[in-house]
Design a protein around this motif. Structure first.
Motif: not given
Ligand code: GLY
Length: 371
Positions: A87, A78-80, A72-73, A83, A45
């Protein structure tokens, strides 16, 4: 560089967790033996990248390993799905092959996301965890739980996918904000409470120095936590039984997190600490453990300056009935029956299938009205 190794024995999915100092700077030498070609993809991140990506890059370069990276932000959002898609598409565009290795450099969010990306990329590639938060070092980087959140709840989409190596560099903990360090410490305390009374006593003595920055003590605490987790995961990799013990305090915590909107009002590890105190209060009221045990748990958490009671959480919370409904969303619910991890004493937790609703309600009533 000095480190200790904890082996996680899972047959052909076995791996080592190395805990110590200088592991990031020597990551290339650590990782090289498992590579088929001298190139890795790193998911991280933006906050962690600014602090640690250069050290990792030169550590890999020293062993002749090239790296590509995607930052990533930072944060739970971000656990989505978006994302994850970003990735996986990035890994494909970088031509990461079936034999390649993905590196997760970050806390629990990046570890869970990268592990899940590794689980599904080309039907599964290997990955290495380099956890940079205390919580990730003692919990989420070990044991192979990977995944993302859904609008329906946290961690509802995922896979068991074990890493091939975990490098827990104690030095990186120096850069954590005190609040984040203490949140991770909530998970450390959990290990003592669930299965090792001597370790809890050791934490009572050494917790303050450890929080103040003593690296040798930090290393010892991470090692003992990982040893305990490795032992439980080796017995029950996919949580059919004993692995649920690792969720001591978590059913209360998940309800508190939901009630606070997964916001900055309560970090996960803070909720675990408050949840452990509630689990011991519940156990004492059921006559399972002595009245002194919940007091001892609370005294230690308070002496560390941690959130201990529901009253320490800022803002409004729902009443006991709504709270119990939130607890009912827990993954441990089977056929609508709430299961809690309770304790017969410090270091002696067990899975309780029949939780008396009236006692639970009175524990919550008292906790919520003390605000
Ligand atoms: N964090 C709980 C587990 O890994 O099972």
């Amino acid at each position: 560089m000095s480190f200790e190794t904890i082996h996680v024995p899972l047959g052909d999915r076995s791996y080592d967790v190395r805990v110590g100092q200088g592991l990031l700077a020597t990551a290339g030498a650590q990782i090289a033996p498992i590579l088929h070609r001298a190139r890795v993809a790193v998911l991280t991140d933006e906050t962690v990248a600014a602090r640690h990506l250069d050290t990792l890059e030169s550590g890999l370069d020293a062993a002749g390993i090239q790296m590509v990276s995607l930052a990533l932000p930072a944060g739970e959002a971000t656990k989505s799905w978006p994302a994850l898609e970003k990735s996986v598409e990035w890994l494909l565009s970088e031509r990461i092959e079936r034999q390649d290795v993905l590196v997760a450099l970050g806390g629990g969010v990046i570890g869970d996301l990268a592990g899940f990306a590794a689980a599904i990329l080309r039907r599964g590639v290997r990955f290495v965890q380099i956890p940079t938060s205390l919580l990730a070092q003692v919990d989420s980087s070990v044991g192979g739980k990977t995944g993302i959140n859904s609008p329906h709840g946290k961690n509802l989409v995922g896979a068991f996918h074990q890493p091939s190596l975990v490098l827990a560099d104690i030095g990186v903990l120096d850069t954590l904000a005190p609040r984040d360090f203490l949140a991770g410490y909530g998970e450390v305390v959990k290990y003592g409470l669930l299965g090792d009374a001597d370790f809890f006593q050791w934490l009572e003595t050494n917790g303050p120095a450890l929080a103040a920055g003593d690296r040798a003590l930090r290393s010892r605490a991470v090692c003992r936590s990982v040893e305990m987790k490795a032992d439980i995961v080796a017995r029950d990799e996919t949580e059919q039984g004993d692995r649920a013990l690792l969720n001591l305090g978590h059913t209360f915590c998940h309800a508190l997190e939901a009630a606070t909107g997964y916001s900055d009002r309560l970090l996960h590890g803070e909720g675990v600490a408050v949840g452990c105190a509630l689990a011991f209060e519940m156990s004492a009221r059921m006559g399972l453990c002595s009245q002194e045990d919940p007091s001892r748990v609370r005294v230690h958490l308070k002496s560390m300056g941690m959130k201990t009671d529901v009253a320490d959480i800022p803002g409004d919370l729902p009443g006991p009935e709504e709270f119990i409904a939130l607890m009912g969303q827990d993954k441990k619910v089977i056929d609508g029956q709430l299961r809690l991890i309770l304790a017969r004493g410090i270091g002696d937790a067990f899975v309780a299938d029949d939780v008396p609703g009236d006692i639970l309600k009175s524990v919550l009533q008292d906790a919520l009205s003390a605000r």
